[in-house]
Design a protein around this motif. Structure first.
Motif, short mmCIF file in Angstrom:
data_model
loop_
_atom_site.label_atom_id
_atom_site.label_comp_id
_atom_site.label_asym_id
_atom_site.label_seq_id
_atom_site.Cartn_x
_atom_site.Cartn_y
_atom_site.Cartn_z
N THR A 70 0.53 -1.50 0.27
CA THR A 70 -0.35 -0.16 0.16
C THR A 70 1.03 1.30 -0.23
N THR A 71 0.67 2.32 -0.52
CA THR A 71 0.68 4.07 -0.48
C THR A 71 0.13 4.97 -0.25
N GLN A 72 0.71 5.51 0.51
CA GLN A 72 -0.30 6.67 1.28
C GLN A 72 0.27 7.65 1.91
N THR A 90 -5.97 8.87 1.27
CA THR A 90 -6.28 8.07 0.34
C THR A 90 -5.26 7.41 0.07
N CYS A 91 -5.27 5.85 -0.56
CA CYS A 91 -4.38 4.63 0.12
C CYS A 91 -4.54 4.11 -1.48
N SER A 92 -3.17 3.79 -1.77
CA SER A 92 -3.01 3.44 -3.59
C SER A 92 -2.51 1.21 -3.05
N HIS A 93 -3.34 1.05 -3.56
CA HIS A 93 -2.96 -0.61 -3.70
C HIS A 93 -3.57 -1.17 -4.93
N TRP A 120 -8.49 -0.17 7.60
CA TRP A 120 -7.78 1.20 8.59
C TRP A 120 -7.58 0.87 9.93
N SER A 127 -7.79 1.79 -4.65
CA SER A 127 -7.35 2.67 -4.05
C SER A 127 -8.83 2.47 -3.55
N TYR A 141 -3.66 4.25 9.24
CA TYR A 141 -3.20 3.01 8.50
C TYR A 141 -3.78 2.54 7.40
N CYS A 142 -3.53 1.89 6.79
CA CYS A 142 -4.23 0.30 5.29
C CYS A 142 -3.42 0.09 5.18
N THR A 150 0.25 7.45 7.39
CA THR A 150 -0.52 8.84 7.07
C THR A 150 -0.26 9.49 8.84
#
Lengths: 113, 113
Positions: free
Chosen positions: B4-6, B21-24, B35, B70, B87-88, B107
């Motif tokens: 994941t990316t946030q 927003t979180c990218s997955h 989350w 996302s 956290y995502c 984040t």
């Protein structure tokens, strides 16, 4: 108790000594997780139990680290020959099953001097 | 490769709505999106979980587009007490075929008066 209990809450040990960290999960929770969190950083996955089995031990940092779980209940994380880089908060969590809400304990703060 | 990316950090003010927003991009068919919130010196706390579309509870809303690559955590009318790390997570299969909870960097949300 109603929540996940970890003991001790704080542990100071000398470099080279062994330590045992204990986690009492919520009764009936089949999944149990251990994490390490260094100061100011995110959670590092260590190991996961489903019942008494640990399907994936790849997160353990070295062979100095080991963990076991008995009776689908209490779990112990053992660190042998502690090093200063082992200093961190060790968090335990449990959940009824995978992909469900995980409940965390307050953690054990380990300081290696 | 990160699951994941946030964003590393966000700032907001009391009373505002905050969207994280979180990218997955590599999310698997069986993965859920979860989350967690973590205050200093405490273990993470579950906020919300979803699979697709929108989920709402008393704390937050989770928006997941059709492609599920996302997700957005929405906190309505934040207060100072919402200052925390968020956290995502998406499910990740272990070598044993079980899902394990892998936390990213999170984040860090700071809410200002």
């Amino acid at each position: 108790g109603a929540g996940v209990s970890q003991s001790p809450s704080n542990k100071v040990t000398e470099k080279g000594k062994d330590v045992e960290l204990r986690c009492d999960p919520i009764s009936g929770h089949t999944a149990l997780y251990w994490y390490r969190q260094r100061l100011g950083q995110g959670l590092e996955f260590l190991i996961y139990f489903q019942g008494n089995s640990a399907p994936d031990k790849s997160g353990l940092p070295s062979d100095r680290f080991s963990a076991e779980r008995t009776g689908e209940s209490v779990s112990t994380l053992t660190i042998q020959r502690t090093q200063q880089e082992d200093s961190a908060v060790y968090l335990c969590a449990s959940s009824p099953w995978m992909n469900t809400e995980a409940f965390f304990g307050q953690g054990t703060r380990l300081t290696v001097v | 490769l990160a699951k994941t990316t946030q964003p590393i950090s966000m700032d907001s003010y009391e009373g505002q709505e905050v969207n994280i927003t979180c990218s997955h991009n590599n999310i698997a068919t069986n993965d859920y999106i979860t989350w967690y919130q973590q205050f200093p010196s405490q273990g993470p706390r579950f906020i919300i979980q979803g699979y697709k579309t929108k989920v709402t509870n008393e704390v937050a809303s989770l928006f997941i587009p059709a492609d599920r690559k996302s997700s957005t955590l929405s906190l309505p009318r934040v207060s100072l007490s919402d200052t925390a790390v968020y956290y995502c997570l998406v499910g990740e299969m272990s070598s044993g075929g079980y899902n394990k909870l892998i936390f990213g960097a999170g984040t860090r949300l700071a809410v200002h008066p």
